[in-house]
Design a protein around this motif. Sequence first.
Motif, PDB file in Angstrom:
ATOM      1  N   GLY A  18      21.252 114.469  94.225  1.00 43.75           N
ATOM      2  CA  GLY A  18      19.934 114.236  94.772  1.00 43.75           C
ATOM      3  C   GLY A  18      19.964 112.978  95.603  1.00 43.75           C
ATOM      4  O   GLY A  18      20.976 112.315  95.714  1.00 43.75           O
ATOM      5  N   ALA A  19      18.843 112.652  96.218  1.00 43.11           N
ATOM      6  CA  ALA A  19      18.773 111.487  97.091  1.00 43.11           C
ATOM      7  C   ALA A  19      18.499 110.234  96.266  1.00 43.11           C
ATOM      8  O   ALA A  19      17.410 110.044  95.738  1.00 43.11           O
ATOM      9  N   HIS A  20      19.505 109.395  96.105  1.00 42.26           N
ATOM     10  CA  HIS A  20      19.342 108.119  95.408  1.00 42.26           C
ATOM     11  C   HIS A  20      18.913 107.073  96.432  1.00 42.26           C
ATOM     12  O   HIS A  20      19.550 106.909  97.476  1.00 42.26           O
ATOM     13  N   ARG A  21      17.888 106.347  96.112  1.00 47.31           N
ATOM     14  CA  ARG A  21      17.399 105.318  97.012  1.00 47.31           C
ATOM     15  C   ARG A  21      18.505 104.296  97.307  1.00 47.31           C
ATOM     16  O   ARG A  21      19.130 103.757  96.406  1.00 47.31           O
ATOM     17  N   GLY A  22      18.734 104.046  98.594  1.00 45.70           N
ATOM     18  CA  GLY A  22      19.731 103.061  98.988  1.00 45.70           C
ATOM     19  C   GLY A  22      21.154 103.555  98.941  1.00 45.70           C
ATOM     20  O   GLY A  22      22.083 102.765  99.089  1.00 45.70           O
ATOM     21  N   ARG A  23      21.357 104.850  98.736  1.00 43.33           N
ATOM     22  CA  ARG A  23      22.708 105.410  98.704  1.00 43.33           C
ATOM     23  C   ARG A  23      22.820 106.538  99.712  1.00 43.33           C
ATOM     24  O   ARG A  23      21.844 107.242  99.999  1.00 43.33           O
ATOM     25  N   GLY A  24      24.032 106.735 100.260  1.00 37.60           N
ATOM     26  CA  GLY A  24      24.230 107.730 101.299  1.00 37.60           C
ATOM     27  C   GLY A  24      24.520 109.115 100.765  1.00 37.60           C
ATOM     28  O   GLY A  24      23.877 110.093 101.137  1.00 37.60           O
ATOM     29  N   ALA A  25      25.517 109.230  99.888  1.00 36.70           N
ATOM     30  CA  ALA A  25      25.881 110.534  99.342  1.00 36.70           C
ATOM     31  C   ALA A  25      24.783 111.045  98.424  1.00 36.70           C
ATOM     32  O   ALA A  25      24.095 110.274  97.753  1.00 36.70           O
ATOM     33  N   THR A  26      24.623 112.349  98.391  1.00 36.70           N
ATOM     34  CA  THR A  26      23.617 112.955  97.520  1.00 36.70           C
ATOM     35  C   THR A  26      24.191 113.385  96.177  1.00 36.70           C
ATOM     36  O   THR A  26      23.453 113.791  95.284  1.00 36.70           O
ATOM     37  N   ARG A  27      25.511 113.303  96.027  1.00 36.11           N
ATOM     38  CA  ARG A  27      26.120 113.733  94.769  1.00 36.11           C
ATOM     39  C   ARG A  27      27.500 113.112  94.625  1.00 36.11           C
ATOM     40  O   ARG A  27      27.995 112.433  95.528  1.00 36.11           O
ATOM     41  N   SER A  28      28.119 113.350  93.493  1.00 38.59           N
ATOM     42  CA  SER A  28      29.466 112.863  93.220  1.00 38.59           C
ATOM     43  C   SER A  28      30.368 114.021  92.818  1.00 38.59           C
ATOM     44  O   SER A  28      30.571 114.290  91.627  1.00 38.59           O
ATOM     45  N   PRO A  29      30.919 114.737  93.789  1.00 38.98           N
ATOM     46  CA  PRO A  29      31.855 115.809  93.441  1.00 38.98           C
ATOM     47  C   PRO A  29      33.093 115.229  92.778  1.00 38.98           C
ATOM     48  O   PRO A  29      33.467 114.079  93.030  1.00 38.98           O
ATOM     49  N   ALA A  30      33.713 116.014  91.924  1.00 34.75           N
ATOM     50  CA  ALA A  30      34.909 115.546  91.228  1.00 34.75           C
ATOM     51  C   ALA A  30      36.014 115.231  92.223  1.00 34.75           C
ATOM     52  O   ALA A  30      36.137 115.863  93.279  1.00 34.75           O
ATOM     53  N   ALA A  31      36.829 114.237  91.901  1.00 30.05           N
ATOM     54  CA  ALA A  31      37.989 113.922  92.727  1.00 30.05           C
ATOM     55  C   ALA A  31      38.919 115.129  92.754  1.00 30.05           C
ATOM     56  O   ALA A  31      39.079 115.825  91.746  1.00 30.05           O
ATOM     57  N   ARG A  32      39.525 115.382  93.885  1.00 28.02           N
ATOM     58  CA  ARG A  32      40.282 116.629  94.065  1.00 28.02           C
ATOM     59  C   ARG A  32      41.514 116.723  93.174  1.00 28.02           C
ATOM     60  O   ARG A  32      42.070 117.806  92.994  1.00 28.02           O
ATOM     61  N   TYR A  33      41.977 115.600  92.618  1.00 31.16           N
ATOM     62  CA  TYR A  33      43.159 115.646  91.758  1.00 31.16           C
ATOM     63  C   TYR A  33      42.802 115.760  90.277  1.00 31.16           C
ATOM     64  O   TYR A  33      43.685 115.813  89.432  1.00 31.16           O
ATOM     65  N   GLU A  34      41.504 115.782  89.960  1.00 35.67           N
ATOM     66  CA  GLU A  34      41.098 115.867  88.557  1.00 35.67           C
ATOM     67  C   GLU A  34      41.274 117.292  88.028  1.00 35.67           C
ATOM     68  O   GLU A  34      41.098 118.272  88.760  1.00 35.67           O
ATOM     69  N   SER A  35      41.570 117.400  86.742  1.00 39.25           N
ATOM     70  CA  SER A  35      41.845 118.710  86.145  1.00 39.25           C
ATOM     71  C   SER A  35      40.579 119.439  85.718  1.00 39.25           C
ATOM     72  O   SER A  35      40.600 120.642  85.475  1.00 39.25           O
ATOM     73  N   THR A  36      39.468 118.720  85.573  1.00 41.06           N
ATOM     74  CA  THR A  36      38.216 119.354  85.147  1.00 41.06           C
ATOM     75  C   THR A  36      37.115 119.058  86.149  1.00 41.06           C
ATOM     76  O   THR A  36      37.126 118.042  86.840  1.00 41.06           O
ATOM     77  N   ARG A  37      36.156 119.952  86.214  1.00 37.54           N
ATOM     78  CA  ARG A  37      35.000 119.796  87.087  1.00 37.54           C
ATOM     79  C   ARG A  37      33.759 120.243  86.332  1.00 37.54           C
ATOM     80  O   ARG A  37      33.838 121.042  85.403  1.00 37.54           O
TER      81      ARG A  37
END
Length: 359
Positions: free
Chosen positions: A7-26
């Motif tokens: 979602g839109a966090h005030r003062g932040r650009g990205a709307t979410r935090s997708p898992a890092a591509r090297y992580e084994s779980t999502r």
Amino acid sequence: MSAKGQGAHRGRGATRSPAARYESTRSEPVDDGWHQEEALPPLRTRVTEERPRRVISRNDSPDVPFELSINPYRGCEHGCVYCFARPSHAYMGLSPGLDFETELFAKTGAAERLREELARPGHVPSPIALGINTDAYQPVERRLRITRDLLEVLAEARHPVTIVTKSALIERDLDLLAPMARAGLAQVAVSITTLDRELARRLEPRAAAPQRRLETMRHLSEAGVPVTLLMAPLIPVLTDGEVEGLLAAAAEAGAVAAGYVLLRLPLEVADLFEDWLRTHVPLKAKHVLSRIRDTRGGQLYDARFGRRMVGEGAYAELLRQRFRLARRRAGLAGRMPELDLSQFVPPRVPTKDGQLDLF
């Protein structure tokens, strides 16, 4: 997805935090019917100190005009949603989304490492680009002064430096940059994406306002520091209509040259930017994405050298010609002056007892 949610966090650009591509779980968010329309809690910025073994990176890309660079920080609190550096956070097991702008790493001791590297007999001076992957003038730089310390070493060694920034904090260091510039050792590019304050607030929420960056350009120019406008990125549909106005404003503020980089969306940045479009400008999202694909061979990104910075196709060529003509009209078609490599003097390195070697 991390617990930071989306979602839109005030003062932040990205709307979410997708898992890092090297992580084994999502994980993915699920609407269980209990969702309520309320503001998301503010996200705090955390800074972790790291002690680098070396600070100078070497580059052989034909797309950029430098061989050496230094990044005092990892991650960037400016929060520019389009930042090409976001995927680098995945190497540390962190999300290129909100983690990139809230989980920062500060390279304490960077000035000492730089002094050692410049003092090595094999060092060949070449302009060092300061703060390329992420801005060297983070908000935390006011307190940590890592960039300031690096500049002091470069000034002592009379080593040429170039800086790209979106921050007005660079004005703090005019006492170093102005004398270096007079000696042909320093120049600055100020990155401005748009003059629309509201759009800038959503695109790059913790960077200086566009008008403040123009003021910074003026102060740099008045101090004798050669300054160029970098329209980075140039975003189809959203900002391409501002080319002429932005170039004219930069010329009035004292810029001597100008360039642009077409929007780049490598790896996770493509999904993050698409989410941002659908959150903040939903009626334009489809049009923006279509135009991006027009410049990238039908895809959202093309990593090929010679294409990734400017794109290809009829629309990309139209943008290139339009920028070139507008730059000429604004009087910004010249090149930045060459930096002087002949003045370099290897800096002195403290001995084990902390004293400087006199010889």
